[in-house]
Design an enzyme around this catalytic site. Structure first.
Site, PDB file in Angstrom:
ATOM      1  N   HIS A   1      34.026  48.375  16.073  1.00  0.00           N
ATOM      2  CA  HIS A   1      34.169  46.850  16.375  1.00  0.00           C
ATOM      3  C   HIS A   1      34.350  45.850  17.271  1.00  0.00           C
ATOM      4  O   HIS A   1      34.815  44.564  16.809  1.00  0.00           O
ATOM      5  CB  HIS A   1      35.342  47.820  17.871  1.00  0.00           C
ATOM      6  CG  HIS A   1      36.147  49.019  17.521  1.00  0.00           C
ATOM      7  ND1 HIS A   1      36.262  49.965  17.589  1.00  0.00           N
ATOM      8  CD2 HIS A   1      37.377  49.440  16.078  1.00  0.00           C
ATOM      9  CE1 HIS A   1      36.882  51.257  17.227  1.00  0.00           C
ATOM     10  NE2 HIS A   1      36.930  50.330  16.426  1.00  0.00           N
TER      11      HIS A   1
ATOM     12  N   LYS B   1      47.783  59.225  18.762  1.00  0.00           N
ATOM     13  CA  LYS B   1      45.997  60.358  19.383  1.00  0.00           C
ATOM     14  C   LYS B   1      46.318  60.158  20.694  1.00  0.00           C
ATOM     15  O   LYS B   1      46.936  59.625  21.489  1.00  0.00           O
ATOM     16  CB  LYS B   1      45.642  59.407  19.428  1.00  0.00           C
ATOM     17  CG  LYS B   1      45.143  58.972  17.354  1.00  0.00           C
ATOM     18  CD  LYS B   1      44.157  58.174  17.641  1.00  0.00           C
ATOM     19  CE  LYS B   1      43.978  57.259  16.043  1.00  0.00           C
ATOM     20  NZ  LYS B   1      42.760  56.791  15.417  1.00  0.00           N
TER      21      LYS B   1
ATOM     22  N   ARG C   1      36.419  48.991   6.493  1.00  0.00           N
ATOM     23  CA  ARG C   1      35.328  49.761   5.978  1.00  0.00           C
ATOM     24  C   ARG C   1      34.734  50.005   4.917  1.00  0.00           C
ATOM     25  O   ARG C   1      33.551  50.270   4.089  1.00  0.00           O
ATOM     26  CB  ARG C   1      35.031  50.798   7.488  1.00  0.00           C
ATOM     27  CG  ARG C   1      34.732  50.262   9.116  1.00  0.00           C
ATOM     28  CD  ARG C   1      34.883  51.597   9.884  1.00  0.00           C
ATOM     29  NE  ARG C   1      36.318  51.875   9.515  1.00  0.00           N
ATOM     30  CZ  ARG C   1      36.959  53.414   9.449  1.00  0.00           C
ATOM     31  NH1 ARG C   1      36.059  54.184  10.950  1.00  0.00           N
ATOM     32  NH2 ARG C   1      38.294  53.041  10.134  1.00  0.00           N
TER      33      ARG C   1
ATOM     34  N   SER D   1      35.372  56.134  16.395  1.00  0.00           N
ATOM     35  CA  SER D   1      36.000  55.934  17.469  1.00  0.00           C
ATOM     36  C   SER D   1      35.673  57.689  17.520  1.00  0.00           C
ATOM     37  O   SER D   1      34.668  58.333  18.655  1.00  0.00           O
ATOM     38  CB  SER D   1      37.292  56.113  18.383  1.00  0.00           C
ATOM     39  OG  SER D   1      37.217  54.379  18.561  1.00  0.00           O
TER      40      SER D   1
HETATM   41  N1  COA Z   1      34.438  50.065  12.990  1.00  0.00           N
HETATM   42  C1  COA Z   1      34.194  51.098  13.770  1.00  0.00           C
HETATM   43  N2  COA Z   1      35.846  52.078  13.656  1.00  0.00           N
HETATM   44  C2  COA Z   1      36.802  51.655  13.115  1.00  0.00           C
HETATM   45  C3  COA Z   1      36.371  50.096  12.651  1.00  0.00           C
HETATM   46  C4  COA Z   1      35.490  49.433  12.704  1.00  0.00           C
HETATM   47  N3  COA Z   1      35.399  47.531  12.689  1.00  0.00           N
HETATM   48  N4  COA Z   1      37.790  50.043  12.020  1.00  0.00           N
HETATM   49  C5  COA Z   1      38.736  50.556  12.234  1.00  0.00           C
HETATM   50  N5  COA Z   1      38.052  52.584  13.280  1.00  0.00           N
HETATM   51  C6  COA Z   1      37.860  53.572  13.282  1.00  0.00           C
HETATM   52  C7  COA Z   1      39.249  53.830  14.910  1.00  0.00           C
HETATM   53  O1  COA Z   1      38.050  53.601  15.659  1.00  0.00           O
HETATM   54  C8  COA Z   1      39.909  54.191  14.479  1.00  0.00           C
HETATM   55  O2  COA Z   1      39.297  55.632  14.566  1.00  0.00           O
HETATM   56  P1  COA Z   1      39.437  57.537  15.291  1.00  0.00           P
HETATM   57  O3  COA Z   1      40.484  57.428  14.049  1.00  0.00           O
HETATM   58  O4  COA Z   1      38.524  57.906  15.429  1.00  0.00           O
HETATM   59  O5  COA Z   1      39.887  56.776  16.726  1.00  0.00           O
HETATM   60  C9  COA Z   1      40.325  54.624  13.244  1.00  0.00           C
HETATM   61  O6  COA Z   1      38.990  53.633  12.547  1.00  0.00           O
HETATM   62  C10 COA Z   1      41.311  53.714  12.741  1.00  0.00           C
HETATM   63  O7  COA Z   1      41.513  53.021  12.861  1.00  0.00           O
HETATM   64  P2  COA Z   1      42.747  52.173  13.210  1.00  0.00           P
HETATM   65  O8  COA Z   1      43.150  52.166  12.186  1.00  0.00           O
HETATM   66  O9  COA Z   1      43.051  50.759  14.152  1.00  0.00           O
HETATM   67  O10 COA Z   1      43.400  53.229  13.838  1.00  0.00           O
HETATM   68  P3  COA Z   1      43.919  53.257  15.650  1.00  0.00           P
HETATM   69  O11 COA Z   1      44.742  54.521  15.713  1.00  0.00           O
HETATM   70  O12 COA Z   1      42.573  52.537  16.354  1.00  0.00           O
HETATM   71  O13 COA Z   1      44.721  51.790  16.163  1.00  0.00           O
HETATM   72  C11 COA Z   1      47.524  50.670  16.079  1.00  0.00           C
HETATM   73  C12 COA Z   1      46.177  51.658  14.743  1.00  0.00           C
HETATM   74  C13 COA Z   1      47.061  50.495  17.070  1.00  0.00           C
HETATM   75  C14 COA Z   1      46.823  49.580  15.032  1.00  0.00           C
HETATM   76  C15 COA Z   1      48.215  50.714  15.523  1.00  0.00           C
HETATM   77  O14 COA Z   1      48.804  52.047  15.165  1.00  0.00           O
HETATM   78  C16 COA Z   1      49.357  50.214  15.636  1.00  0.00           C
HETATM   79  O15 COA Z   1      50.000  48.972  14.984  1.00  0.00           O
HETATM   80  N6  COA Z   1      50.270  50.747  16.142  1.00  0.00           N
HETATM   81  C17 COA Z   1      51.465  50.478  16.895  1.00  0.00           C
HETATM   82  C18 COA Z   1      52.800  50.267  15.901  1.00  0.00           C
HETATM   83  C19 COA Z   1      53.216  49.351  15.006  1.00  0.00           C
HETATM   84  O16 COA Z   1      53.423  48.320  14.921  1.00  0.00           O
HETATM   85  N7  COA Z   1      52.722  50.191  14.158  1.00  0.00           N
HETATM   86  C20 COA Z   1      52.792  49.591  13.190  1.00  0.00           C
HETATM   87  C21 COA Z   1      53.819  49.991  12.314  1.00  0.00           C
HETATM   88  S1  COA Z   1      53.078  49.867  10.378  1.00  0.00           S
END
Ligand code: COA
Length: 161
Positions: free
Chosen positions: A18, A42, A91, A129
């Protein structure tokens, strides 16, 4: 006009993957809001406050990074903050399908908001994560994957320090 962007996630906890993406974003945006999802579907290890504080610790030297939490839709939060650019990291090919759907849904919900995809550094491609939590839970070494404050917080949670 300063360029603003939004980088959202659950950050449970923030990893070097991140922070790599945050630093790369600062190469072309003036101000980045890192938005921590209150409810990402989650069950988090760290509380919202802990996740926000760990991001602040990991990014302490970056005055152009602002850490906030949000509930509800990301596009609504972006609109409220006057931001029209959402940053996402790709990624691996496996990230693409989900990211593509989410970007199109976010465009459907907010046509004025663009999603910009970035490629993180190769050495953080395997980091997530949940994998970091898993390794830390079993007493494995995550010092090269997270900021020292995150490492200490993980050791505190799992009593492995
Ligand atoms: N380096 C390391 N890890 C990364 C990464 C990076 N560059 N990019 C993503 N990841 C990891 C994250 O840590 C996460 O790991 P985990 O599943 O082990 O926790 C995983 O990849 C998925 O990341 P991400 O897609 O960013 O999911 P998230 O749960 O962290 O966040 C939101 C998702 C919050 C951005 C999304 O659900 C959201 O926008 N929610 C609000 C409601 C909404 O508007 N929904 C969308 C409608 S389309």
């Amino acid at each position: 006009m300063p360029t603003l962007a939004l980088y959202a996630g659950s950050f449970d906890p923030i990893t070097n993957g991140h922070t790599d993406l945050i630093r790369r974003s600062l190469g072309f945006v003036d101000h980045l809001v890192v938005a921590v999802a209150t409810n990402s579907g989650k069950a988090p290890l760290f509380t919202l406050e802990e996740r926000v504080d760990l991001i602040k610790s990991a990014m302490e030297s970056e005055s152009r990074v602002e850490v906030r939490s949000f509930d509800g839709l990301l596009v609504d939060f972006a609109r409220g903050a006057g931001i029209r650019m959402i940053i996402r990291g790709l990624r691996a090919v496996s990230d693409f399908e989900y990211e593509y759907q989410m970007a199109l849904m976010n465009r459907h919900l907010g046509a004025e908001i663009e999603t910009v995809f970035m490629i993180p550094s190769l050495d953080t491609t395997h980091v997530s994560s949940s994998l970091v939590r898993e390794v830390a839970r079993h007493g494995g070494d995550v010092t090269s994957l997270v900021h020292p404050a995150v490492d200490a917080a993980l050791k505190g949670k799992y009593k492995t320090g």
